[in-house]
Write an enzyme that holds these catalytic residues in place. Structure first.
Site, mmCIF file in Angstrom:
data_model
loop_
_atom_site.group_PDB
_atom_site.id
_atom_site.type_symbol
_atom_site.label_atom_id
_atom_site.label_comp_id
_atom_site.label_asym_id
_atom_site.label_seq_id
_atom_site.Cartn_x
_atom_site.Cartn_y
_atom_site.Cartn_z
ATOM 1 N N SER A 1 -107.622 11.935 30.406
ATOM 2 C CA SER A 1 -108.380 13.196 30.402
ATOM 3 C C SER A 1 -107.492 14.432 30.282
ATOM 4 C CB SER A 1 -109.270 13.289 31.648
ATOM 5 O OG SER A 1 -110.307 12.346 31.549
ATOM 6 N N LYS B 1 -118.009 8.065 41.270
ATOM 7 C CA LYS B 1 -119.114 8.714 40.553
ATOM 8 C C LYS B 1 -120.402 8.771 41.376
ATOM 9 C CE LYS B 1 -117.331 7.688 35.976
ATOM 10 N NZ LYS B 1 -117.621 7.403 34.589
ATOM 11 N N ASN C 1 -120.151 12.251 36.411
ATOM 12 C CA ASN C 1 -118.751 12.237 35.963
ATOM 13 C C ASN C 1 -118.242 13.654 35.696
ATOM 14 O OD1 ASN C 1 -119.936 12.898 33.497
ATOM 15 N ND2 ASN C 1 -118.346 11.819 32.358
ATOM 16 N N GLY D 1 -124.337 -5.901 31.432
ATOM 17 C CA GLY D 1 -123.907 -5.239 32.656
ATOM 18 C C GLY D 1 -124.979 -4.306 33.182
HETATM 19 O O1 SKM Z 1 -116.481 9.409 32.742
HETATM 20 C C1 SKM Z 1 -115.129 9.438 32.372
HETATM 21 C C2 SKM Z 1 -114.418 10.476 33.199
HETATM 22 O O2 SKM Z 1 -114.985 11.750 32.948
HETATM 23 C C3 SKM Z 1 -112.928 10.531 32.877
HETATM 24 C C4 SKM Z 1 -112.302 9.209 32.670
HETATM 25 C C5 SKM Z 1 -110.841 9.124 32.671
HETATM 26 O O3 SKM Z 1 -110.188 10.164 32.799
HETATM 27 O O4 SKM Z 1 -110.308 8.014 32.534
HETATM 28 C C6 SKM Z 1 -113.046 8.072 32.438
HETATM 29 C C7 SKM Z 1 -114.528 8.059 32.526
HETATM 30 O O5 SKM Z 1 -114.911 7.530 33.781
#
Ligand code: SKM
Length: 286
Positions: free
Chosen positions: A16, A65, A86, A128
């Site tokens: 991210s 989450k 998220n 899932g």
């Molecule tokens: O939903 C995404 C989250 O916003 C960021 C992310 C990450 O940084 O690996 C993975 C997902 O869970």
């Protein structure tokens, strides 16, 4: 400068920061974005500290989450259905915490805009019924497929997820059904255009009780894994080895598209995702 973080445990693997910094660069926005490792038992305290420090927003990843949705003061409709968030918008130490879920929108954008799939009228099989599946379900239904089957090891869990989304499915004319994973081979099903792996572990071969994948899929169907890079490979290799013409795609595009949606919520403008996805693919080498 406005500051953002991604919170998870573990978090070192998270892409991210690279994605959001690239978005900021492409849109000329000044911001900083960092990783934040929260203790497993200390998510509420971590969030409180971030609010006190004036952090403007967070992405939330595994395993927080659900807790993020519970702690927020305002949850949008998708968070309520998924029972998971998220993306948080923070408004200072006293202000409201607004929760969103952009995972499903990210998935649908990747499928439609990047992979060129037509979801309207399609038949979808979702493997899932955990957090990843829950986050994706509402936007998938809103895309208007003809049917969506949720298959899970525990059929009860799939049923609970389907029940929570029954009204939304009816509103969009989607036939929504739950079944147990090991019933797939014995259940009459329509030929699927899309098979999505949303299970926590990368399933493959023996772990997947599907003996005859080609029977299940329409010609040219897409097998998609919500995970990306090496973690997605066992499922995608298994799928492509099962028959000719089965296309595969990992979840890297979903990751970039969910981030673009978070960025739009925070900054009020949508960043271009294609160059960011291309750069990330090159880095990961997948
Ligand atoms: O939903 C995404 C989250 O916003 C960021 C992310 C990450 O940084 O690996 C993975 C997902 O869970």
């Amino acid at each position: 400068q406005d500051a953002y973080v991604v919170i998870g445990n573990p978090i070192a693997h998270s892409r991210s920061p690279a994605i959001h910094r690239h978005f900021a660069q492409l849109t000329g926005q000044r911001l900083v974005y960092a990783r934040c490792l929260s203790p497993l038992q200390g998510f509420a305290q971590t969030l409180q500290a971030l609010r006190q420090h004036g952090i403007k927003g967070c992405n939330i990843t595994v395993p927080f989450k659900h807790q993020a949705a519970q702690l927020a003061s305002h949850c949008d409709a998708r968070v309520q259905l998924a029972q998971a968030a998220n993306t948080l918008v923070l408004n200072g130490p006293q202000g409201p915490v607004q929760a969103f879920n952009t995972d499903g929108i990210g998935l649908v954008r990747d499928l439609c805009d990047n992979a060129g799939l037509r979801l309207t009228g399609a038949h979808i099989l979702l493997l899932g019924a955990g957090g990843a599946a829950a986050g994706a379900l509402a936007p998938l239904l809103q895309a208007g497929p003809a049917s969506l089957h949720i298959a899970n090891r525990s059929a009860e869990r799939a049923q609970a997820l389907a029940q929570r989304h029954a009204a939304l499915a009816a509103e969009h004319g989607v036939q929504l059904q739950a079944l147990a994973l090991d019933e797939i081979d014995h259940t009459p099903l329509p030929a699927m255009q899309l098979l999505i792996n949303a299970t926590a572990s990368s399933l493959q071969g023996a772990a997947l009780p599907i003996q005859n994948l080609p029977r299940l899929l329409a010609p040219g169907a897409l097998a998609y894994d919500m995970m990306y890079g090496a973690a997605a490979q066992p499922f995608l290799h298994w799928a492509s080895s099962q028959g000719q013409g089965i296309r595969t795609r990992d979840g890297l595009g979903m990751l970039v598209e969910q981030a673009a949606e978070s960025f739009a919520l925070w900054r009020g403008l949508r960043p271009p995702s294609a160059p960011v996805l291309a750069a990330l693919r090159q880095q990961i080498g997948a």
